[in-house]
Design a protein around this motif. Structure first.
Motif, PDB file in Angstrom:
ATOM      1  N   GLY A 184       0.819  -1.203   0.000  1.00 32.69           N
ATOM      2  CA  GLY A 184       0.000   0.000   0.000  1.00 32.69           C
ATOM      3  C   GLY A 184       0.855   1.255   0.000  1.00 32.69           C
ATOM      4  O   GLY A 184       0.375   2.344  -0.320  1.00 32.69           O
ATOM      5  N   CYS A 185       2.135   1.102   0.348  1.00 35.92           N
ATOM      6  CA  CYS A 185       3.078   2.222   0.299  1.00 35.92           C
ATOM      7  C   CYS A 185       3.839   2.182  -1.024  1.00 35.92           C
ATOM      8  O   CYS A 185       3.682   1.260  -1.818  1.00 35.92           O
ATOM      9  CB  CYS A 185       4.047   2.159   1.482  1.00 35.92           C
ATOM     10  N   SER A 186       4.691   3.170  -1.231  1.00 36.32           N
ATOM     11  CA  SER A 186       5.381   3.264  -2.520  1.00 36.32           C
ATOM     12  C   SER A 186       6.878   3.003  -2.426  1.00 36.32           C
ATOM     13  O   SER A 186       7.520   2.799  -3.454  1.00 36.32           O
ATOM     14  CB  SER A 186       5.155   4.648  -3.136  1.00 36.32           C
ATOM     15  N   ASN A 187       7.446   3.010  -1.211  1.00 37.22           N
ATOM     16  CA  ASN A 187       8.896   2.887  -1.081  1.00 37.22           C
ATOM     17  C   ASN A 187       9.280   1.876   0.003  1.00 37.22           C
ATOM     18  O   ASN A 187       8.509   1.610   0.937  1.00 37.22           O
ATOM     19  CB  ASN A 187       9.523   4.249  -0.729  1.00 37.22           C
ATOM     20  N   TRP A 188      10.489   1.348  -0.137  1.00 40.32           N
ATOM     21  CA  TRP A 188      11.090   0.511   0.890  1.00 40.32           C
ATOM     22  C   TRP A 188      11.661   1.413   1.988  1.00 40.32           C
ATOM     23  O   TRP A 188      12.085   2.530   1.738  1.00 40.32           O
ATOM     24  CB  TRP A 188      12.209  -0.339   0.306  1.00 40.32           C
ATOM     25  N   ARG A 189      11.695   0.881   3.212  1.00 43.54           N
ATOM     26  CA  ARG A 189      12.315   1.575   4.334  1.00 43.54           C
ATOM     27  C   ARG A 189      13.462   0.724   4.865  1.00 43.54           C
ATOM     28  O   ARG A 189      13.368  -0.494   4.906  1.00 43.54           O
ATOM     29  CB  ARG A 189      11.305   1.804   5.457  1.00 43.54           C
ATOM     30  N   SER A 190      14.533   1.364   5.288  1.00 44.55           N
ATOM     31  CA  SER A 190      15.670   0.648   5.851  1.00 44.55           C
ATOM     32  C   SER A 190      15.634   0.754   7.373  1.00 44.55           C
ATOM     33  O   SER A 190      15.472   1.844   7.927  1.00 44.55           O
ATOM     34  CB  SER A 190      16.989   1.214   5.320  1.00 44.55           C
ATOM     35  N   LYS A 191      15.791  -0.398   8.044  1.00 44.43           N
ATOM     36  CA  LYS A 191      15.818  -0.432   9.514  1.00 44.43           C
ATOM     37  C   LYS A 191      17.226  -0.649  10.037  1.00 44.43           C
ATOM     38  O   LYS A 191      17.427  -0.933  11.227  1.00 44.43           O
ATOM     39  CB  LYS A 191      14.909  -1.552  10.013  1.00 44.43           C
ATOM     40  N   GLY A 192      18.217  -0.525   9.180  1.00 42.35           N
ATOM     41  CA  GLY A 192      19.590  -0.685   9.630  1.00 42.35           C
ATOM     42  C   GLY A 192      20.013  -2.138   9.652  1.00 42.35           C
ATOM     43  O   GLY A 192      19.449  -2.983   8.955  1.00 42.35           O
ATOM     44  N   GLN A 193      21.009  -2.446  10.476  1.00 43.54           N
ATOM     45  CA  GLN A 193      21.578  -3.784  10.505  1.00 43.54           C
ATOM     46  C   GLN A 193      20.830  -4.690  11.483  1.00 43.54           C
ATOM     47  O   GLN A 193      20.086  -4.218  12.344  1.00 43.54           O
ATOM     48  CB  GLN A 193      23.060  -3.720  10.878  1.00 43.54           C
ATOM     49  N   VAL A 194      21.075  -5.983  11.338  1.00 41.99           N
ATOM     50  CA  VAL A 194      20.526  -6.981  12.261  1.00 41.99           C
ATOM     51  C   VAL A 194      21.709  -7.731  12.857  1.00 41.99           C
ATOM     52  O   VAL A 194      22.700  -8.020  12.170  1.00 41.99           O
ATOM     53  CB  VAL A 194      19.564  -7.952  11.539  1.00 41.99           C
ATOM     54  N   ALA A 195      21.609  -8.041  14.129  1.00 37.93           N
ATOM     55  CA  ALA A 195      22.730  -8.655  14.842  1.00 37.93           C
ATOM     56  C   ALA A 195      22.828 -10.161  14.611  1.00 37.93           C
ATOM     57  O   ALA A 195      23.769 -10.795  15.075  1.00 37.93           O
ATOM     58  CB  ALA A 195      22.591  -8.384  16.345  1.00 37.93           C
ATOM     59  N   TYR A 196      21.860 -10.737  13.899  1.00 37.15           N
ATOM     60  CA  TYR A 196      21.836 -12.186  13.689  1.00 37.15           C
ATOM     61  C   TYR A 196      22.042 -12.505  12.209  1.00 37.15           C
ATOM     62  O   TYR A 196      21.592 -11.763  11.339  1.00 37.15           O
ATOM     63  CB  TYR A 196      20.488 -12.778  14.144  1.00 37.15           C
ATOM     64  N   HIS A 197      22.690 -13.646  11.956  1.00 38.28           N
ATOM     65  CA  HIS A 197      22.822 -14.132  10.580  1.00 38.28           C
ATOM     66  C   HIS A 197      21.786 -15.239  10.404  1.00 38.28           C
ATOM     67  O   HIS A 197      21.940 -16.347  10.934  1.00 38.28           O
ATOM     68  CB  HIS A 197      24.230 -14.664  10.315  1.00 38.28           C
ATOM     69  N   LEU A 198      20.723 -14.926   9.674  1.00 39.33           N
ATOM     70  CA  LEU A 198      19.578 -15.835   9.556  1.00 39.33           C
ATOM     71  C   LEU A 198      19.698 -16.723   8.327  1.00 39.33           C
ATOM     72  O   LEU A 198      20.323 -16.366   7.332  1.00 39.33           O
ATOM     73  CB  LEU A 198      18.283 -15.024   9.493  1.00 39.33           C
ATOM     74  N   LEU A 199      19.049 -17.868   8.404  1.00 40.31           N
ATOM     75  CA  LEU A 199      18.999 -18.808   7.284  1.00 40.31           C
ATOM     76  C   LEU A 199      17.699 -18.636   6.522  1.00 40.31           C
ATOM     77  O   LEU A 199      16.626 -18.482   7.125  1.00 40.31           O
ATOM     78  CB  LEU A 199      19.095 -20.254   7.791  1.00 40.31           C
ATOM     79  N   GLN A 200      17.780 -18.685   5.193  1.00 39.92           N
ATOM     80  CA  GLN A 200      16.577 -18.669   4.362  1.00 39.92           C
ATOM     81  C   GLN A 200      16.114 -20.104   4.179  1.00 39.92           C
ATOM     82  O   GLN A 200      16.659 -20.852   3.381  1.00 39.92           O
ATOM     83  CB  GLN A 200      16.855 -18.025   3.005  1.00 39.92           C
ATOM     84  N   SER A 201      15.136 -20.508   4.961  1.00 43.13           N
ATOM     85  CA  SER A 201      14.601 -21.870   4.855  1.00 43.13           C
ATOM     86  C   SER A 201      13.649 -21.933   3.670  1.00 43.13           C
ATOM     87  O   SER A 201      13.355 -20.914   3.042  1.00 43.13           O
ATOM     88  CB  SER A 201      13.879 -22.241   6.150  1.00 43.13           C
ATOM     89  N   PRO A 202      13.108 -23.124   3.326  1.00 43.62           N
ATOM     90  CA  PRO A 202      12.158 -23.204   2.210  1.00 43.62           C
ATOM     91  C   PRO A 202      10.992 -22.235   2.344  1.00 43.62           C
ATOM     92  O   PRO A 202      10.461 -21.762   1.358  1.00 43.62           O
ATOM     93  CB  PRO A 202      11.692 -24.656   2.287  1.00 43.62           C
ATOM     94  N   SER A 203      10.595 -21.910   3.553  1.00 39.70           N
ATOM     95  CA  SER A 203       9.537 -20.928   3.754  1.00 39.70           C
ATOM     96  C   SER A 203       9.608 -20.445   5.186  1.00 39.70           C
ATOM     97  O   SER A 203       9.776 -21.234   6.106  1.00 39.70           O
ATOM     98  CB  SER A 203       8.162 -21.547   3.466  1.00 39.70           C
ATOM     99  N   GLN A 204       9.530 -19.124   5.384  1.00 38.44           N
ATOM    100  CA  GLN A 204       9.591 -18.606   6.740  1.00 38.44           C
ATOM    101  C   GLN A 204       8.307 -18.966   7.483  1.00 38.44           C
ATOM    102  O   GLN A 204       7.323 -19.397   6.889  1.00 38.44           O
ATOM    103  CB  GLN A 204       9.841 -17.108   6.729  1.00 38.44           C
ATOM    104  N   VAL A 205       8.310 -18.813   8.796  1.00 38.78           N
ATOM    105  CA  VAL A 205       7.168 -19.217   9.628  1.00 38.78           C
ATOM    106  C   VAL A 205       6.545 -17.983  10.262  1.00 38.78           C
ATOM    107  O   VAL A 205       7.250 -17.159  10.847  1.00 38.78           O
ATOM    108  CB  VAL A 205       7.625 -20.217  10.715  1.00 38.78           C
ATOM    109  N   LEU A 206       5.223 -17.850  10.158  1.00 39.22           N
ATOM    110  CA  LEU A 206       4.488 -16.717  10.714  1.00 39.22           C
ATOM    111  C   LEU A 206       3.585 -17.198  11.846  1.00 39.22           C
ATOM    112  O   LEU A 206       2.700 -18.026  11.635  1.00 39.22           O
ATOM    113  CB  LEU A 206       3.653 -16.045   9.619  1.00 39.22           C
ATOM    114  N   VAL A 207       3.814 -16.675  13.052  1.00 35.39           N
ATOM    115  CA  VAL A 207       2.999 -17.014  14.225  1.00 35.39           C
ATOM    116  C   VAL A 207       2.778 -15.738  15.034  1.00 35.39           C
ATOM    117  O   VAL A 207       3.731 -15.002  15.322  1.00 35.39           O
ATOM    118  CB  VAL A 207       3.682 -18.078  15.116  1.00 35.39           C
ATOM    119  N   ASN A 208       1.519 -15.483  15.401  1.00 38.03           N
ATOM    120  CA  ASN A 208       1.190 -14.326  16.255  1.00 38.03           C
ATOM    121  C   ASN A 208       1.697 -12.999  15.685  1.00 38.03           C
ATOM    122  O   ASN A 208       2.188 -12.140  16.432  1.00 38.03           O
ATOM    123  CB  ASN A 208       1.760 -14.521  17.664  1.00 38.03           C
ATOM    124  N   GLY A 209       1.615 -12.828  14.378  1.00 43.48           N
ATOM    125  CA  GLY A 209       2.065 -11.573  13.772  1.00 43.48           C
ATOM    126  C   GLY A 209       3.561 -11.398  13.775  1.00 43.48           C
ATOM    127  O   GLY A 209       4.062 -10.281  13.594  1.00 43.48           O
TER     128      GLY A 209
END
Length: 433
Positions: free
Chosen positions: A244-269
């Motif tokens: 619904g917006c027009s641009n990406w926003r940057s939140k800076g760096q993340v302290a964790y190195h995450l793995l891209q699994s076959p599909s991420q998991v969504l629970v409780n928002g």
């Protein structure tokens, strides 16, 4: 009833679907204006030249929604081909909402992503209440395929898929596979030699859909020891796009190195990933990202070797965050019964070894060019079905249901299923943004 029977002829010859249509016909017949007085009024209108309402239009709107919302999404899509009235009904927001609620109470459908031999395709099958029923796998139309011929499935949420470009990593699409509605997202900041982790989800409080793009890249100014550069000079950029917006926003760096699994998991928002182990820090963690607060947080796990050191994947079972550890075909399934409570983790299922019939055939060596096969797992837990059985995917080649009560396995054979695939659990819907 002519319109109803014309619609009946358009439907695929599925036993479950025919039963649904039959029940619809019965319900409609029970409320038809067969009363003598109403029939007389209809005849008088015809003589006087007044416009006559159709039998469908003469039914209470609430009753129509109650009947139609129980049909599979593949049938509702065909309403647009019947007449203008039914096409309008298919776009009714109340129907979309009611249908989504009722489909969440039934077995989901499965989307099969296939990338062999060269072209990427999507297929689907609707899982009936009786899982042993023979259903046919059907091909889905991807309207933007010419612009993005090779893609990955980022995730599924509320009937929508998020697809990313697996060749150039610069395109993202939100797509309803049943209505063929789609939206291409704006391009985001690119980096050299970037490694990407994606997420896609919906928060029930803010009512917003968001796509998360986490970029890991290396500092171009190396200097010093190459090995130290690899370990310490990895940087990151968390990019967020709100639909619904027009641009990406940057939140800076993340302290964790995450793995891209076959599909991420969504629970409780919250979206969830597993961290990548480091050479001198082999501990694995589960990291969540709150789609409302837009903050990362570590999810507490039990003090056991399985979830701290070993390789596992995440899945949602019965609405609960779950972790699946597989060791030579044997599986342990840990379930967090109360979200955020460390003590609520428990090992709920233990599943033994099994070799599906689909794995007994010899493998064609040419299939090794498939990215799905290279990234696939020996066994992957997909979901829990409404009958309590657990749906499993073996080596991207076979589907099996497991009954935790009897301990028995059942091979699920579907006509026209791809030879190699990545299965995505998907709740079909007419939903659009």
């Amino acid at each position: 009833m002519g319109t109803l029977f014309r619609f009946h002829c358009l439907l695929p010859p599925s036993g479950t679907l025919l039963l649904c249509v039959f029940l619809c016909i019965v319900k409609l017949q029970l409320v038809m204006d067969s009363d003598f007085e109403k029939e007389s009024k209809r005849k008088r209108r015809k003589v006087e030249g007044e416009p006559q309402p159709s039998r469908m239009e003469s039914l209470p709107h609430e009753l129509i929604l109650d009947i139609v919302s129980g049909l599979p999404v593949s049938s509702l899509v065909q309403f647009k081909s019947v007449c203008k009235g039914w096409s309008k009904l298919a776009g009714d927001p109340d129907l979309v909402s009611m249908h989504g609620t009722r489909m969440a109470e039934n077995n989901p459908c499965l989307i099969f992503h296939c990338d062999y031999p060269l072209k990427n395709h999507l297929y689907f099958v609707e899982l009936p209440a009786c899982i042993e029923k023979k259903e046919k796998v059907k091909k889905l139309r991807v309207p933007f395929w010419s612009a993005m011929p090779e893609f990955d499935v980022v995730g599924s949420c509320n009937g929508l898929l998020c697809l990313s470009d697996s060749l150039f990593s610069d395109a993202l699409y939100i797509y309803n596979p049943f209505t063929s509605n789609y939206q291409e997202l704006p391009k985001s900041i690119q980096y050299l030699n970037e490694e990407l982790v994606f997420g896609f989800g919906f928060h029930p409080t803010t009512k917003e859909y968001k796509v998360i793009r986490i970029v890991y890249y290396k500092n171009t100014d190396r200097g010093g020891n190459r090995r130290a550069y690899r370990l310490n000079n990895m940087k990151s950029d968390v990019q967020i796009f709100t639909l619904g917006c027009s641009n990406w926003r940057s939140k800076g760096q993340v302290a964790y190195h995450l793995l891209q699994s076959p599909s991420q998991v969504l629970v409780n928002g919250r979206l969830h990933w597993v961290t990548r182990p480091r050479r001198y820090s082999p501990r694995r963690s589960i990291i969540s990202f709150d789609l409302a607060e837009e903050q990362f947080q570590e999810v507490l796990t039990p003090d056991c070797y399985t979830l701290n050191r070993r390789k596992y994947h995440l899945v949602v079972l019965g609405g609960c965050l779950s972790a699946v550890y597989c060791n030579y075909g044997r599986m342990e399934i840990w379930v967090m019964r109360e979200y955020g409570v460390k003590e609520s983790w428990n090992k709920k299922f233990s599943i033994g070894n099994y070799v599906p019939k689909g794995l007994e055939k010899e493998v064609n060596q040419s299939f090794k060019i498939s990215k799905i096969i290279c990234k696939g797992r020996p066994v992957r837990v997909l979901c829990i079905l409404k009958n309590g059985e657990i749906l499993l995917e073996y080596k991207s080649r076979a589907l099996v249901s497991y009954d935790p009560v009897s301990g028995k396995f059942k091979d699920l054979m579907y006509q026209a299923i791809p030879k190699w695939f990545q299965a995505v659990v998907h709740v079909g819907s007419l939903n659009w943004i």
